[in-house]
Design an enzyme around this catalytic site. Structure first.
Site, PDB file in Angstrom:
ATOM      1  N   GLY A 208      -5.975 -54.581 -18.933  1.00  0.00           N
ATOM      2  CA  GLY A 208      -6.142 -53.988 -17.612  1.00  0.00           C
ATOM      3  C   GLY A 208      -7.037 -54.769 -16.683  1.00  0.00           C
ATOM      4  O   GLY A 208      -6.881 -54.705 -15.466  1.00  0.00           O
ATOM      5  N   PHE A 209      -7.973 -55.537 -17.235  1.00  0.00           N
ATOM      6  CA  PHE A 209      -8.902 -56.289 -16.397  1.00  0.00           C
ATOM      7  C   PHE A 209      -9.189 -57.638 -17.040  1.00  0.00           C
ATOM      8  O   PHE A 209      -9.316 -57.745 -18.267  1.00  0.00           O
ATOM      9  CB  PHE A 209     -10.221 -55.534 -16.217  1.00  0.00           C
ATOM     10  CG  PHE A 209     -10.080 -54.241 -15.471  1.00  0.00           C
ATOM     11  CD1 PHE A 209     -10.125 -54.214 -14.089  1.00  0.00           C
ATOM     12  CD2 PHE A 209      -9.877 -53.059 -16.156  1.00  0.00           C
ATOM     13  CE1 PHE A 209      -9.971 -53.017 -13.406  1.00  0.00           C
ATOM     14  CE2 PHE A 209      -9.728 -51.852 -15.482  1.00  0.00           C
ATOM     15  CZ  PHE A 209      -9.772 -51.837 -14.094  1.00  0.00           C
ATOM     16  N   GLY A 210      -9.328 -58.676 -16.212  1.00  0.00           N
ATOM     17  CA  GLY A 210      -9.713 -59.991 -16.704  1.00  0.00           C
ATOM     18  C   GLY A 210     -11.213 -60.090 -16.883  1.00  0.00           C
ATOM     19  O   GLY A 210     -11.979 -59.224 -16.451  1.00  0.00           O
ATOM     20  N   GLY A 211     -11.643 -61.155 -17.548  1.00  0.00           N
ATOM     21  CA  GLY A 211     -13.065 -61.449 -17.671  1.00  0.00           C
ATOM     22  C   GLY A 211     -13.809 -60.661 -18.727  1.00  0.00           C
ATOM     23  O   GLY A 211     -15.046 -60.678 -18.759  1.00  0.00           O
TER      24      GLY A 211
ATOM     25  N   MET B 213       2.440 -54.781 -18.848  1.00  0.00           N
ATOM     26  CA  MET B 213       1.484 -53.713 -19.125  1.00  0.00           C
ATOM     27  C   MET B 213       1.845 -52.538 -18.227  1.00  0.00           C
ATOM     28  O   MET B 213       1.107 -52.164 -17.317  1.00  0.00           O
ATOM     29  CB  MET B 213       0.049 -54.195 -18.854  1.00  0.00           C
ATOM     30  CG  MET B 213      -0.444 -55.184 -19.878  1.00  0.00           C
ATOM     31  SD  MET B 213      -2.139 -55.725 -19.562  1.00  0.00           S
ATOM     32  CE  MET B 213      -1.815 -57.239 -18.669  1.00  0.00           C
TER      33      MET B 213
ATOM     34  N   HIS C 272       3.989 -60.564 -19.520  1.00  0.00           N
ATOM     35  CA  HIS C 272       3.387 -59.491 -20.312  1.00  0.00           C
ATOM     36  C   HIS C 272       3.428 -58.216 -19.476  1.00  0.00           C
ATOM     37  O   HIS C 272       2.688 -58.078 -18.498  1.00  0.00           O
ATOM     38  CB  HIS C 272       1.945 -59.909 -20.647  1.00  0.00           C
ATOM     39  CG  HIS C 272       1.146 -58.860 -21.332  1.00  0.00           C
ATOM     40  ND1 HIS C 272      -0.225 -58.977 -21.497  1.00  0.00           N
ATOM     41  CD2 HIS C 272       1.487 -57.678 -21.918  1.00  0.00           C
ATOM     42  CE1 HIS C 272      -0.677 -57.921 -22.140  1.00  0.00           C
ATOM     43  NE2 HIS C 272       0.351 -57.113 -22.398  1.00  0.00           N
TER      44      HIS C 272
ATOM     45  N   MET D  72       0.796 -55.320 -14.220  1.00  0.00           N
ATOM     46  CA  MET D  72       0.113 -54.046 -14.454  1.00  0.00           C
ATOM     47  C   MET D  72       0.549 -53.038 -13.404  1.00  0.00           C
ATOM     48  O   MET D  72       0.673 -53.380 -12.231  1.00  0.00           O
ATOM     49  CB  MET D  72      -1.405 -54.229 -14.364  1.00  0.00           C
ATOM     50  CG  MET D  72      -1.967 -55.331 -15.232  1.00  0.00           C
ATOM     51  SD  MET D  72      -3.763 -55.423 -15.052  1.00  0.00           S
ATOM     52  CE  MET D  72      -4.068 -57.062 -15.739  1.00  0.00           C
TER      53      MET D  72
ATOM     54  N   SER E 167      -3.465 -67.925 -17.906  1.00  0.00           N
ATOM     55  CA  SER E 167      -3.117 -66.645 -17.302  1.00  0.00           C
ATOM     56  C   SER E 167      -3.405 -66.695 -15.807  1.00  0.00           C
ATOM     57  O   SER E 167      -4.556 -66.815 -15.390  1.00  0.00           O
ATOM     58  CB  SER E 167      -3.928 -65.516 -17.937  1.00  0.00           C
ATOM     59  OG  SER E 167      -3.729 -64.312 -17.231  1.00  0.00           O
TER      60      SER E 167
ATOM     61  N   MET F 184      -3.775 -58.288 -28.472  1.00  0.00           N
ATOM     62  CA  MET F 184      -4.776 -58.173 -27.424  1.00  0.00           C
ATOM     63  C   MET F 184      -6.172 -58.192 -28.053  1.00  0.00           C
ATOM     64  O   MET F 184      -6.461 -57.397 -28.949  1.00  0.00           O
ATOM     65  CB  MET F 184      -4.588 -56.877 -26.630  1.00  0.00           C
ATOM     66  CG  MET F 184      -3.318 -56.827 -25.791  1.00  0.00           C
ATOM     67  SD  MET F 184      -3.225 -58.136 -24.548  1.00  0.00           S
ATOM     68  CE  MET F 184      -4.686 -57.799 -23.552  1.00  0.00           C
TER      69      MET F 184
ATOM     70  N   ASP G   2      -4.591 -62.798 -26.593  1.00  0.00           N
ATOM     71  CA  ASP G   2      -4.940 -62.691 -25.178  1.00  0.00           C
ATOM     72  C   ASP G   2      -6.208 -61.872 -25.007  1.00  0.00           C
ATOM     73  O   ASP G   2      -6.258 -60.707 -25.396  1.00  0.00           O
ATOM     74  CB  ASP G   2      -3.774 -62.023 -24.432  1.00  0.00           C
ATOM     75  CG  ASP G   2      -4.020 -61.877 -22.938  1.00  0.00           C
ATOM     76  OD1 ASP G   2      -5.064 -62.328 -22.441  1.00  0.00           O
ATOM     77  OD2 ASP G   2      -3.137 -61.306 -22.265  1.00  0.00           O
ATOM     78  N   GLY G   3      -7.232 -62.504 -24.411  1.00  0.00           N
ATOM     79  CA  GLY G   3      -8.419 -61.752 -24.029  1.00  0.00           C
ATOM     80  C   GLY G   3      -9.723 -62.383 -24.459  1.00  0.00           C
ATOM     81  O   GLY G   3      -9.985 -62.498 -25.655  1.00  0.00           O
ATOM     82  N   GLY G   4     -10.511 -62.816 -23.495  1.00  0.00           N
ATOM     83  CA  GLY G   4     -11.846 -63.310 -23.781  1.00  0.00           C
ATOM     84  C   GLY G   4     -11.900 -64.646 -24.490  1.00  0.00           C
ATOM     85  O   GLY G   4     -12.930 -64.991 -25.078  1.00  0.00           O
TER      86      GLY G   4
ATOM     87  N   ASP H 263       0.577 -61.540 -16.122  1.00  0.00           N
ATOM     88  CA  ASP H 263       0.267 -60.155 -16.465  1.00  0.00           C
ATOM     89  C   ASP H 263       0.770 -59.218 -15.380  1.00  0.00           C
ATOM     90  O   ASP H 263       0.395 -59.352 -14.209  1.00  0.00           O
ATOM     91  CB  ASP H 263      -1.246 -59.965 -16.613  1.00  0.00           C
ATOM     92  CG  ASP H 263      -1.781 -60.592 -17.878  1.00  0.00           C
ATOM     93  OD1 ASP H 263      -1.199 -60.369 -18.947  1.00  0.00           O
ATOM     94  OD2 ASP H 263      -2.800 -61.314 -17.799  1.00  0.00           O
TER      95      ASP H 263
ATOM     96  N   HIS I 294       1.306 -67.747 -18.368  1.00  0.00           N
ATOM     97  CA  HIS I 294       1.216 -66.320 -18.698  1.00  0.00           C
ATOM     98  C   HIS I 294       1.036 -65.495 -17.435  1.00  0.00           C
ATOM     99  O   HIS I 294       0.170 -65.775 -16.607  1.00  0.00           O
ATOM    100  CB  HIS I 294       0.031 -66.094 -19.646  1.00  0.00           C
ATOM    101  CG  HIS I 294      -0.038 -64.715 -20.199  1.00  0.00           C
ATOM    102  ND1 HIS I 294       0.758 -64.280 -21.252  1.00  0.00           N
ATOM    103  CD2 HIS I 294      -0.804 -63.648 -19.852  1.00  0.00           C
ATOM    104  CE1 HIS I 294       0.467 -63.027 -21.534  1.00  0.00           C
ATOM    105  NE2 HIS I 294      -0.471 -62.611 -20.697  1.00  0.00           N
TER     106      HIS I 294
ATOM    107  N   GLY J  29      -7.574 -67.150 -19.299  1.00  0.00           N
ATOM    108  CA  GLY J  29      -7.655 -66.941 -17.862  1.00  0.00           C
ATOM    109  C   GLY J  29      -8.851 -67.643 -17.256  1.00  0.00           C
ATOM    110  O   GLY J  29      -8.777 -68.806 -16.858  1.00  0.00           O
TER     111      GLY J  29
END
Length: 220
Positions: free
Chosen positions: A143-146, A69, A67, A34, A7, A138, A176-178, A32, A30, A198
């Site tokens: 909305g936010f990375g990390g 959003m 993606h 937003m 990402s 998801m 996607d996520g974490g 994102d 990927h 990411g």
């Protein structure tokens, strides 16, 4: 083998073309998008998608996985396709006319995908599963990375895999996520085909070995 989709939200935008070239051993790229409305953050738009597409054309030829959003994604499908999106993924939560939006994505020449937030039931996309090529689960709130991986997402991934088999469908399950090397095995074991990563890639000193390790992930 598991596909890896770095990402670029976590990449160094001052060196974007170099960063994209450095993850050329991955499978997808990927991106994102937003709008600060559907999610509480503002990020990548059409110019960055165009830049990412130009970078992969020059180096890796990776498909650009976009993606959206954003609110009212149906208004921007043609624009993102023209900018270079090979896959266009829209949120169930943002599309009251989801069936029509997915059809429009396919008509535009991109692979259609549907996205579910952590708090959204998988059952809500049952009517459109035969229209999609990608189901994106998801595993953080968008909305936010990390952010940290939400463990309850594993059950939804399992449901997506089970329903695919029951209905004889062929969509790919993207998550996607974490996701990092430390938890990727559990995600793959649940049924994921594609891992969006990411900071788990761009936060590492050497990207290709990390991508290889993620691709080999299995449950403990």
């Amino acid at each position: 083998m598991t596909k890896i989709a770095p990402s670029i939200l976590a990449a160094d935008f001052g060196r974007l073309a170099e960063e994209i070239a450095a993850v050329g051993s991955a499978d997808w790229l990927h991106v994102d998008v937003m709008d600060g409305h559907f999610v509480p953050n503002l990020s990548i738009g059409l110019p960055i998608v165009e830049a990412a597409k130009a970078a992969v054309k020059d180096t890796s030829k990776l498909p650009v996985d976009v993606h959206l959003m954003i609110s009212n994604p149906e208004l921007y499908i043609e624009q993102y396709r023209e900018a270079g999106a090979d896959h266009i993924l829209v949120h169930q939560e943002a599309c009251p006319h989801l069936h029509a939006v997915l059809q429009d994505i396919r008509k535009a020449g991109a692979r259609p995908g549907v996205v579910l937030n952590p708090g959204t039931s998988f059952d809500l996309i049952e009517p459109v599963l035969d229209l999609v090529e990608i189901v994106l689960i998801m595993s953080v709130n968008p909305g936010f990375g990390g952010q940290a991986f939400i463990d309850s997402s594993l059950g939804k991934i399992e449901q997506a895999a089970r329903r695919r088999g029951e209905r004889g469908l062929a969509y790919e399950i993207e998550v996607d996520g974490g996701i990092k090397v430390q938890n990727a095995g559990r995600v793959v074991s649940a049924g994921a085909d594609v891992l969006v990563v990411g900071t788990g890639i761009f936060g590492q000193p050497d990207y290709p070995p990390t991508i290889d390790e993620l691709r080999r992930s299995r449950a403990d």
